[in-house]
Structures are given as C-alpha cells and as structure tokens.
Design an enzyme around this catalytic site. Structure first.
Site, PDB file in Angstrom:
ATOM      1  N   SER A 155       0.925  -1.166  -0.184  1.00 20.65           N
ATOM      2  CA  SER A 155       0.157   0.114   0.126  1.00 20.65           C
ATOM      3  C   SER A 155       0.868   1.355  -0.132  1.00 20.65           C
ATOM      4  O   SER A 155       1.910   1.138   0.498  1.00 20.65           O
ATOM      5  CB  SER A 155      -0.816   0.054   1.366  1.00 20.65           C
ATOM      6  OG  SER A 155      -1.375   1.250   1.309  1.00 20.65           O
ATOM      7  N   TYR A 168      -3.387  -1.490  10.046  1.00 19.38           N
ATOM      8  CA  TYR A 168      -3.266  -1.542   8.547  1.00 19.38           C
ATOM      9  C   TYR A 168      -1.706  -1.221   8.322  1.00 19.38           C
ATOM     10  O   TYR A 168      -1.099  -1.769   7.308  1.00 19.38           O
ATOM     11  CB  TYR A 168      -4.273  -0.829   7.775  1.00 19.38           C
ATOM     12  CG  TYR A 168      -4.133  -0.889   6.499  1.00 19.38           C
ATOM     13  CD1 TYR A 168      -4.639  -2.176   5.891  1.00 19.38           C
ATOM     14  CD2 TYR A 168      -3.769   0.146   5.532  1.00 19.38           C
ATOM     15  CE1 TYR A 168      -4.882  -2.379   4.405  1.00 19.38           C
ATOM     16  CE2 TYR A 168      -3.881  -0.135   4.098  1.00 19.38           C
ATOM     17  CZ  TYR A 168      -4.122  -1.315   3.779  1.00 19.38           C
ATOM     18  OH  TYR A 168      -4.158  -1.557   2.009  1.00 19.38           O
TER      19      TYR A 168
HETATM   20  P1  NAD Z   1     -11.188  -6.169  -1.697  1.00 21.83           P
HETATM   21  O1  NAD Z   1     -11.900  -6.435  -0.540  1.00 21.83           O
HETATM   22  O2  NAD Z   1     -11.862  -6.259  -2.917  1.00 21.83           O
HETATM   23  O3  NAD Z   1     -10.131  -7.666  -1.962  1.00 21.83           O
HETATM   24  C1  NAD Z   1      -9.563  -8.374  -0.804  1.00 21.83           C
HETATM   25  C2  NAD Z   1      -9.596  -9.838  -0.928  1.00 21.83           C
HETATM   26  O4  NAD Z   1      -9.066 -10.439  -0.359  1.00 21.83           O
HETATM   27  C3  NAD Z   1     -11.119 -10.206  -1.423  1.00 21.83           C
HETATM   28  O5  NAD Z   1     -11.092 -11.096  -2.662  1.00 21.83           O
HETATM   29  C4  NAD Z   1     -11.205 -10.902  -0.222  1.00 21.83           C
HETATM   30  O6  NAD Z   1     -12.637 -11.840  -0.221  1.00 21.83           O
HETATM   31  C5  NAD Z   1     -10.150 -11.364   0.179  1.00 21.83           C
HETATM   32  N1  NAD Z   1      -9.817 -11.678   1.528  1.00 21.83           N
HETATM   33  C6  NAD Z   1     -10.010 -11.109   2.690  1.00 21.83           C
HETATM   34  N2  NAD Z   1      -9.878 -11.635   3.800  1.00 21.83           N
HETATM   35  C7  NAD Z   1      -9.260 -12.968   3.579  1.00 21.83           C
HETATM   36  C8  NAD Z   1      -9.009 -14.266   3.986  1.00 21.83           C
HETATM   37  N3  NAD Z   1      -9.099 -14.278   5.529  1.00 21.83           N
HETATM   38  N4  NAD Z   1      -8.593 -15.186   3.339  1.00 21.83           N
HETATM   39  C9  NAD Z   1      -8.712 -15.213   2.078  1.00 21.83           C
HETATM   40  N5  NAD Z   1      -9.031 -13.988   1.222  1.00 21.83           N
HETATM   41  C10 NAD Z   1      -9.371 -13.048   2.057  1.00 21.83           C
HETATM   42  O7  NAD Z   1     -10.115  -5.113  -1.718  1.00 21.83           O
HETATM   43  P2  NAD Z   1      -8.847  -4.841  -2.622  1.00 21.83           P
HETATM   44  O8  NAD Z   1      -8.807  -3.385  -2.265  1.00 21.83           O
HETATM   45  O9  NAD Z   1      -8.826  -5.348  -3.724  1.00 21.83           O
HETATM   46  O10 NAD Z   1      -7.720  -5.445  -1.603  1.00 21.83           O
HETATM   47  C11 NAD Z   1      -6.755  -6.375  -2.204  1.00 21.83           C
HETATM   48  C12 NAD Z   1      -5.444  -5.704  -1.505  1.00 21.83           C
HETATM   49  O11 NAD Z   1      -5.041  -4.464  -1.965  1.00 21.83           O
HETATM   50  C13 NAD Z   1      -5.185  -5.811   0.195  1.00 21.83           C
HETATM   51  O12 NAD Z   1      -4.183  -6.386   0.316  1.00 21.83           O
HETATM   52  C14 NAD Z   1      -5.313  -4.236   0.351  1.00 21.83           C
HETATM   53  O13 NAD Z   1      -4.756  -4.005   1.648  1.00 21.83           O
HETATM   54  C15 NAD Z   1      -4.373  -3.930  -0.882  1.00 21.83           C
HETATM   55  N6  NAD Z   1      -4.745  -2.228  -0.980  1.00 21.83           N
HETATM   56  C16 NAD Z   1      -5.870  -1.798  -1.459  1.00 21.83           C
HETATM   57  C17 NAD Z   1      -6.216  -0.406  -1.607  1.00 21.83           C
HETATM   58  C18 NAD Z   1      -7.447   0.124  -2.109  1.00 21.83           C
HETATM   59  O14 NAD Z   1      -7.465   1.233  -1.918  1.00 21.83           O
HETATM   60  N7  NAD Z   1      -8.342  -0.374  -2.567  1.00 21.83           N
HETATM   61  C19 NAD Z   1      -5.135   0.535  -1.400  1.00 21.83           C
HETATM   62  C20 NAD Z   1      -3.664   0.143  -1.035  1.00 21.83           C
HETATM   63  C21 NAD Z   1      -3.788  -1.572  -0.813  1.00 21.83           C
END
Ligand code: NAD
Length: 271
Positions: A155, A168
């Site tokens: 992130s 986080y």
């Molecule tokens: P999202 O919620 O759509 O995706 C998260 C995914 O992880 C989902 O498929 C969810 O089902 C899965 N997940 C959650 N807990 C789980 C578990 N215990 N076991 C297996 N799978 C699990 O959101 P996203 O934003 O696509 O997040 C994906 C990654 O991107 C994360 O690591 C998040 O920290 C990172 N991220 C997102 C953003 C943002 O602004 N969206 C910014 C920086 C980093």
C-alpha cells in the site's frame, strides 16, 4: 491450451505470461480479480483463492468461457491449513507455480489506543503472516523450477504514516520489509520479490453501505469528494490500473527488478 493468435500492427502478439502458472490470493474481488482477469488475458493459467466460493466460481467460469485455464480454491488465509491446501491444489493441477501474488488483505482502522486486540491480531494474521506462509510454501517449488516471481500487495501506507489506521499501516510496513528482505534472500535463486503499493483504489466494497462513511454534517459523497481532492491526480485508481503494475512486476518486463516497492498512487507519496 491453445490461445488465439492476436495481431498487433500486423505483428504477432506475444502473450506476456504465456505458459506461466499464477496463484493469486483474494482473487474474488477488487485488485485480485482484476489481476486474475489480466493475467488470464496474457496467457497465464490462474488459480485464484478466497473465502467466497460463489464469487470465485463465477469469475473462473467467465474466464474459462474466454478460453483461459482458471480455477478457484476456497481458502481463508488466516488459517495455515488453508494456505497449504491452496498451494497443494495449484501444484496438483499444474505441477508448478511461477507467480505468487500475495494480494488478500484487510483494512482495519484505529489508533494504538482504540484498536482492539482481536482486530490487531486479525490484521497481522492476514496481511503479514499469510504473506510469509504462502511465500514459504511456494519458494521450494520455485527454486526447484529454476526461479519464480512473488508480488506482494502492500500500500502507499507502507511508506508513509496513516492516520487512524495503525494496524493496517503497521502490517503494510511489514510487507514492504518482507519484500526487500526476501528479495535479498532469494535473488541468487532467480526468484524475484517485489511489491505493488496502490494508493486509494476504487473497489466494490467501497460502494457498500458504511464502508466510506461520512459523519454528520459531512455526507458520504462529500467525504469521497474530499478524499479525491487530496490526491494529486484528483481521482481514485481503478483496480485494472493496479493490475497492470502487477503484470509488469510478474512478467519478464521486470526481469532485473527485485526488492522494489512500485508506488501506483496518483502522486500521493510524491509530496
Ligand atoms: P477487496 O476487499 O476487493 O479484496 C480483498 C480480497 O481479499 C477479497 O477477495 C477478499 O475476499 C480477500 N480476503 C479477505 N480476507 C481474506 C481471508 N481471510 N482469506 C482469504 N481471502 C481473504 O479489496 P482490494 O482493495 O482489492 O484489496 C486487495 C489488496 O489491495 C489488499 O491487500 C489491500 O490491502 C490492498 N490495497 C488496496 C487499496 C485500495 O484502496 N483498494 C489500497 C492499497 C492496498
């Protein structure tokens, strides 16, 4: 699997992940799903994991219809046994794993005082311990195959402080250091380890009730406008824009890149 030949200005298009096997954690939505779709379009066989079977099955069904080799395995990555099962499943099906995208993660808010013990442990368990576990499980197979690529989803809050998001930010800082340290440990084995560091990225859960709350007198719409206004590019990223950065790190385009944190944040951390 035979892929249809694509033409690019009259030249033959080279699929960037042709014959590669990619394991993507948390591929049932958001950045993971976008990456699975892009990887499949670039010729990879994809195995996606997640806790939501209906969503996972629907995505792989769609990918298969377009000719891709896609499978879903249900896994809660806070559980050691589920991590093992996911890797065993991918190996049983494909015999190897060339690319691991450690994407599954959870966002948790709170300060040092307000965060609960349960939230702290849950966040570290998924965002940190699962990344280590999955990497540890996959590394021997990459080594035996002569190399591989691990991409971690960190992130922009891995490199700058984050207000009211202590668990986080701490977890993503750990992902950054795991990325650098594992890159050093495994560079000589032709295993590259990098991280993508997304800024605010529009994903489905942001649209869910209560996810992006405004608090009176500030409405949800105002809260989102104000969040956007703070980003130098004045917009959130699309999940596909992050997926393209992951593709770069996962493909031979980045063959001499390891231990790198690739910020894809609309300029957020440039100041
Ligand atoms: P999202 O919620 O759509 O995706 C998260 C995914 O992880 C989902 O498929 C969810 O089902 C899965 N997940 C959650 N807990 C789980 C578990 N215990 N076991 C297996 N799978 C699990 O959101 P996203 O934003 O696509 O997040 C994906 C990654 O991107 C994360 O690591 C998040 O920290 C990172 N991220 C997102 C953003 C943002 O602004 N969206 C910014 C920086 C980093």
């Amino acid at each position: 699997m035979a892929w249809p030949e694509r033409a690019l200005n009259g030249a033959r298009y080279m699929y960037r992940l042709a014959s590669k096997v990619a394991l993507i954690t948390g591929g049932t939505s958001g950045i993971g799903e976008a990456t699975a779709r892009l990887f499949a379009a670039e010729g990879a066989a994809v195995v996606i994991t997640g806790r939501r079977s209906p969503a996972g099955r629907a995505i792989v069904a769609e990918l298969r219809e377009s000719g891709a080799d896609a499978t879903f395995v249900r896994a809660d990555h806070t559980r050691a046994r589920d991590c093992e099962r996911a890797v065993e499943f991918a190996l049983a099906r494909h015999g190897r794993i060339d690319i691991l995208f450690n994407n599954a993660g959870v966002v948790t808010s709170g300060t040092a005082e307000s965060v609960s013990e349960a939230d702290w442990l849950r966040t570290l368990s998924l965002n940190v311990t699962a990344v280590w576990r999955m990497s540890r499980l996959v590394l021997p197979h990459m080594r035996a195959a002569g190399g591989g690529v691990i991409v971690n989803n960190a992130s922009d809050w891995a490199v700058v402080g984050a207000p009211n998001a202590l668990p986080y930010a701490a977890s993503k800082g750990a992902v950054a250091q795991m990325t650098r340290s594992m890159a050093l440990d495994h560079a000589h084995e032709n295993i590259r380890v990098n991280a993508v560091c997304p800024g605010d990225t529009w994903v489905q859960r942001w649209g869910e009730e209560g996810y992006f709350p405004g608090s009176a007198p500030v409405s949800r719409a105002q809260a989102m406008r104000s969040a956007r206004a703070q980003i130098p590019m004045r917009r959130f990223a699309e999940a596909e824009e992050i997926a393209r950065a992951v593709l770069y790190l996962a493909s031979a385009d980045s063959s001499y890149v390891t231990g790198h944190l690739l910020l894809v944040d609309g300029g957020n951390t440039a100041r």
